[in-house]
Structure formats: C-alpha cells, structure tokens
Design a protein around this motif. Structure first.
Motif, PDB file in Angstrom:
ATOM      1  N   THR A  95     -68.237  45.611 -41.894  1.00  0.00           N
ATOM      2  CA  THR A  95     -68.191  45.079 -40.533  1.00  0.00           C
ATOM      3  C   THR A  95     -68.621  43.616 -40.519  1.00  0.00           C
ATOM      4  O   THR A  95     -68.020  42.780 -39.831  1.00  0.00           O
ATOM      5  CB  THR A  95     -69.112  45.886 -39.595  1.00  0.00           C
ATOM      6  OG1 THR A  95     -68.804  47.267 -39.699  1.00  0.00           O
ATOM      7  CG2 THR A  95     -68.902  45.456 -38.144  1.00  0.00           C
ATOM      8  N   ALA A  96     -69.649  43.294 -41.294  1.00  0.00           N
ATOM      9  CA  ALA A  96     -70.085  41.898 -41.405  1.00  0.00           C
ATOM     10  C   ALA A  96     -68.975  41.041 -42.003  1.00  0.00           C
ATOM     11  O   ALA A  96     -68.743  39.899 -41.564  1.00  0.00           O
ATOM     12  CB  ALA A  96     -71.348  41.809 -42.261  1.00  0.00           C
ATOM     13  N   LEU A  99     -66.349  40.423 -39.285  1.00  0.00           N
ATOM     14  CA  LEU A  99     -66.793  39.418 -38.317  1.00  0.00           C
ATOM     15  C   LEU A  99     -66.770  38.008 -38.922  1.00  0.00           C
ATOM     16  O   LEU A  99     -66.356  37.049 -38.260  1.00  0.00           O
ATOM     17  CB  LEU A  99     -68.200  39.758 -37.829  1.00  0.00           C
ATOM     18  CG  LEU A  99     -68.323  41.009 -36.950  1.00  0.00           C
ATOM     19  CD1 LEU A  99     -69.781  41.380 -36.736  1.00  0.00           C
ATOM     20  CD2 LEU A  99     -67.633  40.795 -35.610  1.00  0.00           C
ATOM     21  N   TRP A 114     -66.446  31.803 -32.363  1.00  0.00           N
ATOM     22  CA  TRP A 114     -66.770  33.052 -31.672  1.00  0.00           C
ATOM     23  C   TRP A 114     -66.450  32.930 -30.192  1.00  0.00           C
ATOM     24  O   TRP A 114     -66.656  31.882 -29.583  1.00  0.00           O
ATOM     25  CB  TRP A 114     -68.260  33.390 -31.831  1.00  0.00           C
ATOM     26  CG  TRP A 114     -68.647  34.635 -31.088  1.00  0.00           C
ATOM     27  CD1 TRP A 114     -69.177  34.728 -29.827  1.00  0.00           C
ATOM     28  CD2 TRP A 114     -68.511  35.983 -31.550  1.00  0.00           C
ATOM     29  NE1 TRP A 114     -69.371  36.030 -29.479  1.00  0.00           N
ATOM     30  CE2 TRP A 114     -68.969  36.842 -30.522  1.00  0.00           C
ATOM     31  CE3 TRP A 114     -68.036  36.546 -32.740  1.00  0.00           C
ATOM     32  CZ2 TRP A 114     -68.974  38.217 -30.652  1.00  0.00           C
ATOM     33  CZ3 TRP A 114     -68.043  37.930 -32.861  1.00  0.00           C
ATOM     34  CH2 TRP A 114     -68.521  38.749 -31.829  1.00  0.00           C
ATOM     35  N   TRP A 116     -66.442  35.761 -26.591  1.00  0.00           N
ATOM     36  CA  TRP A 116     -66.772  37.124 -26.170  1.00  0.00           C
ATOM     37  C   TRP A 116     -65.498  37.880 -25.789  1.00  0.00           C
ATOM     38  O   TRP A 116     -65.354  38.403 -24.691  1.00  0.00           O
ATOM     39  CB  TRP A 116     -67.789  37.094 -25.037  1.00  0.00           C
ATOM     40  CG  TRP A 116     -69.102  36.573 -25.504  1.00  0.00           C
ATOM     41  CD1 TRP A 116     -69.605  35.323 -25.318  1.00  0.00           C
ATOM     42  CD2 TRP A 116     -70.072  37.269 -26.301  1.00  0.00           C
ATOM     43  NE1 TRP A 116     -70.825  35.190 -25.941  1.00  0.00           N
ATOM     44  CE2 TRP A 116     -71.142  36.377 -26.551  1.00  0.00           C
ATOM     45  CE3 TRP A 116     -70.142  38.558 -26.844  1.00  0.00           C
ATOM     46  CZ2 TRP A 116     -72.257  36.726 -27.300  1.00  0.00           C
ATOM     47  CZ3 TRP A 116     -71.255  38.907 -27.588  1.00  0.00           C
ATOM     48  CH2 TRP A 116     -72.293  38.001 -27.804  1.00  0.00           C
ATOM     49  N   LEU A 120     -63.798  41.435 -30.413  1.00  0.00           N
ATOM     50  CA  LEU A 120     -64.931  40.861 -31.144  1.00  0.00           C
ATOM     51  C   LEU A 120     -66.246  41.455 -30.645  1.00  0.00           C
ATOM     52  O   LEU A 120     -67.131  41.790 -31.446  1.00  0.00           O
ATOM     53  CB  LEU A 120     -64.947  39.337 -30.999  1.00  0.00           C
ATOM     54  CG  LEU A 120     -64.122  38.533 -32.011  1.00  0.00           C
ATOM     55  CD1 LEU A 120     -62.627  38.839 -31.853  1.00  0.00           C
ATOM     56  CD2 LEU A 120     -64.376  37.048 -31.867  1.00  0.00           C
ATOM     57  N   THR A 121     -66.367  41.582 -29.338  1.00  0.00           N
ATOM     58  CA  THR A 121     -67.614  42.087 -28.766  1.00  0.00           C
ATOM     59  C   THR A 121     -67.856  43.538 -29.145  1.00  0.00           C
ATOM     60  O   THR A 121     -68.968  43.911 -29.536  1.00  0.00           O
ATOM     61  CB  THR A 121     -67.590  41.945 -27.232  1.00  0.00           C
ATOM     62  OG1 THR A 121     -67.378  40.573 -26.886  1.00  0.00           O
ATOM     63  CG2 THR A 121     -68.903  42.407 -26.625  1.00  0.00           C
ATOM     64  N   THR A 123     -66.702  45.054 -31.725  1.00  0.00           N
ATOM     65  CA  THR A 123     -66.978  45.101 -33.166  1.00  0.00           C
ATOM     66  C   THR A 123     -68.424  44.706 -33.447  1.00  0.00           C
ATOM     67  O   THR A 123     -69.095  45.313 -34.294  1.00  0.00           O
ATOM     68  CB  THR A 123     -66.018  44.179 -33.927  1.00  0.00           C
ATOM     69  OG1 THR A 123     -64.666  44.572 -33.661  1.00  0.00           O
ATOM     70  CG2 THR A 123     -66.267  44.254 -35.428  1.00  0.00           C
ATOM     71  N   LEU A 124     -68.916  43.697 -32.743  1.00  0.00           N
ATOM     72  CA  LEU A 124     -70.317  43.307 -32.887  1.00  0.00           C
ATOM     73  C   LEU A 124     -71.234  44.441 -32.460  1.00  0.00           C
ATOM     74  O   LEU A 124     -72.265  44.698 -33.112  1.00  0.00           O
ATOM     75  CB  LEU A 124     -70.600  42.056 -32.051  1.00  0.00           C
ATOM     76  CG  LEU A 124     -72.051  41.569 -32.041  1.00  0.00           C
ATOM     77  CD1 LEU A 124     -72.504  41.190 -33.451  1.00  0.00           C
ATOM     78  CD2 LEU A 124     -72.213  40.388 -31.086  1.00  0.00           C
ATOM     79  N   PHE A 127     -71.464  46.911 -35.231  1.00  0.00           N
ATOM     80  CA  PHE A 127     -72.354  46.400 -36.269  1.00  0.00           C
ATOM     81  C   PHE A 127     -73.820  46.627 -35.891  1.00  0.00           C
ATOM     82  O   PHE A 127     -74.627  47.072 -36.716  1.00  0.00           O
ATOM     83  CB  PHE A 127     -72.086  44.917 -36.476  1.00  0.00           C
ATOM     84  CG  PHE A 127     -73.005  44.244 -37.451  1.00  0.00           C
ATOM     85  CD1 PHE A 127     -72.809  44.348 -38.815  1.00  0.00           C
ATOM     86  CD2 PHE A 127     -74.091  43.491 -37.003  1.00  0.00           C
ATOM     87  CE1 PHE A 127     -73.660  43.731 -39.714  1.00  0.00           C
ATOM     88  CE2 PHE A 127     -74.941  42.870 -37.891  1.00  0.00           C
ATOM     89  CZ  PHE A 127     -74.733  42.982 -39.252  1.00  0.00           C
TER      90      PHE A 127
END
Length: 237
Positions: A95-96, A99, A114, A116, A120-121, A123-124, A127
């Motif tokens: 996952t890192a 990203l 980056w 929001w 992406l959000t 996925t973060l 993580f």
C-alpha cells in the motif's frame, strides 16, 4: 497435513525465490526497454507496470488477512494469527508502494503529488487501518489470544475499505482515471498489456514470497515466546 501437502508447501522455499527473481527482471526489462513510450504522459507512465500490480497485490494480501482473521475468531488457533499478521505486513508495504508510486506518477500529470481524491483518500485510510492493526498486535504479546481476537476484528472490518477503493472511481468524480485494464476491451496496446501481465506475475510472486517469509517469522516468534513462557513457569515452580 499429508506428506504430499507438506512437500508441496515446502516448495515455496525452493521455487518462489528464483521464480520471483526471474519474473522481476523480466518486468524491469519489459517496462524500461520493451514497452513503448506513452505519447501523452511520457516516461513517467512506465510506473504503471509496478503501480497497478502492487495495488492488486495489496488487495490480495489484505484478503488473506481478512480470511485468516475470521479463522482466528472461529478456530482460536494462533497459527492463523501468524498468517494474518504476516500478510498484513506485506499489504501495508505494498500500500505504501502504491501511494508513493502514485504520487510520483501524479505530479507531472495532475500538477500535485497529493490531492484528496476519493481513490487516494480511501487508499490512505486502508494504509492507516492496517497500520493500526499491526500496531495493536505489536504492543501485545505474540501469544496473547485475546489481543489476537481484538486485532482480528480490525483485520476484518478494514477489508471493507477494499471494495470502496475499487468502486470509488465509478461512484465519485475523481482525478484518478477510469479502469482501462479489467474491462471487456482493455484500452492498452498489445505490447503494454503483455508487459503489464508480466508485472502482475512478478509482483504476485514477490508478494507470495514475502508473505511466506513474514508468516514463518511470526510463527517462529510465537514458538519462541511459548518456550520462554514454559521456561519461566518451570523456574518459578
């Protein structure tokens, strides 16, 4: 477990390392040499060959954690906890990577590292959830069954974010492009698609190898903790 099953399982120590090495080299050569340069995005598009397979490998690793966590609650067998922890570690690692590679890819295309964005959000969030899972297990003893059950709940609930990530580009307006691979007509030239398929094989083999190593390390840690506990009881008797 039958003798045949044990022999097949032990093949992971002799087959996976060379297979992973060969596949990774083929992916690197394919991505840097064989695959054509993308006309619009340029050289940075070559990150796709590691970015997309890493995302799918992330889903696979966390699915293993999901299933193993269910087995922890059902069977209360700590061997499942070792598998859940081992696969979660690999899932967080990938996952890192997703990203990071996404940020590098996004900077020249979107103008920012980056945003929001819905994908992406989410996925973060994935993580952070599984990082919390690993933290919850790290601060407790590896043989603590109660802590393993509590962590298993996080491992199960956290996986609910995976379909949310996958569907985010369909449900919301995002900067992230719509699927171009897992469709009835993949929108990729043949050369790119072949290299991407090699990338899938390479990353999946790498993930399987890392999960095997991490799980075995967790099981050895559990055994060592059990031996230490037995010695402490014997000395206290």
């Amino acid at each position: 477990m039958s003798a045949l099953a044990v022999r097949l399982l032990n093949l992971r120590w002799t087959v996976l390392p060379p297979a992973t090495g060969i596949a990774m080299m083929a992916m690197i050569v394919g991505a840097l040499v064989a695959a054509p340069r993308e006309i619009i995005e340029g050289e940075v598009q070559r990150l796709m060959y590691i970015h997309v397979p890493s995302a799918i490998a992330t889903y696979g690793a966390f699915f293993i954690t999901f299933v193993a966590s269910i087995m922890v609650l059902w069977k209360r067998d700590m061997r499942w906890d070792a598998l859940a922890r081992g696969s979660a570690q690999v899932g967080v690692l990938f996952t890192a990577l997703v990203l990071l590679s996404g940020a590098i890819w996004g900077r020249p295309i979107w103008g920012v590292y980056w945003t929001w964005d819905a994908r992406l959000t989410t996925t973060l969030i994935l993580f952070l959830i599984y990082s919390a899972y690993l933290l919850a297990r790290a601060i407790s003893d590896s043989t603590d069954e109660q802590a393993a059950r509590y962590a298993a709940v996080i491992g199960i609930v956290g996986f609910l974010d995976v379909p949310l990530i996958q569907m985010s580009v369909r449900w919301w307006r995002t900067l992230h492009p719509q699927p171009i691979i897992f469709t009835t007509k993949p929108a990729l030239p043949g050369e790119m698609l072949i290299v991407l398929l090699i990338g899938f094989v390479a990353v999946f083999l790498l993930a399987a190898w890392l999960i095997s190593l991490s799980t075995e390390a967790e099981r050895l840690h559990q055994r060592l903790a059990g031996v230490r506990a037995g010695v402490d009881r014997h000395e206290g008797a």
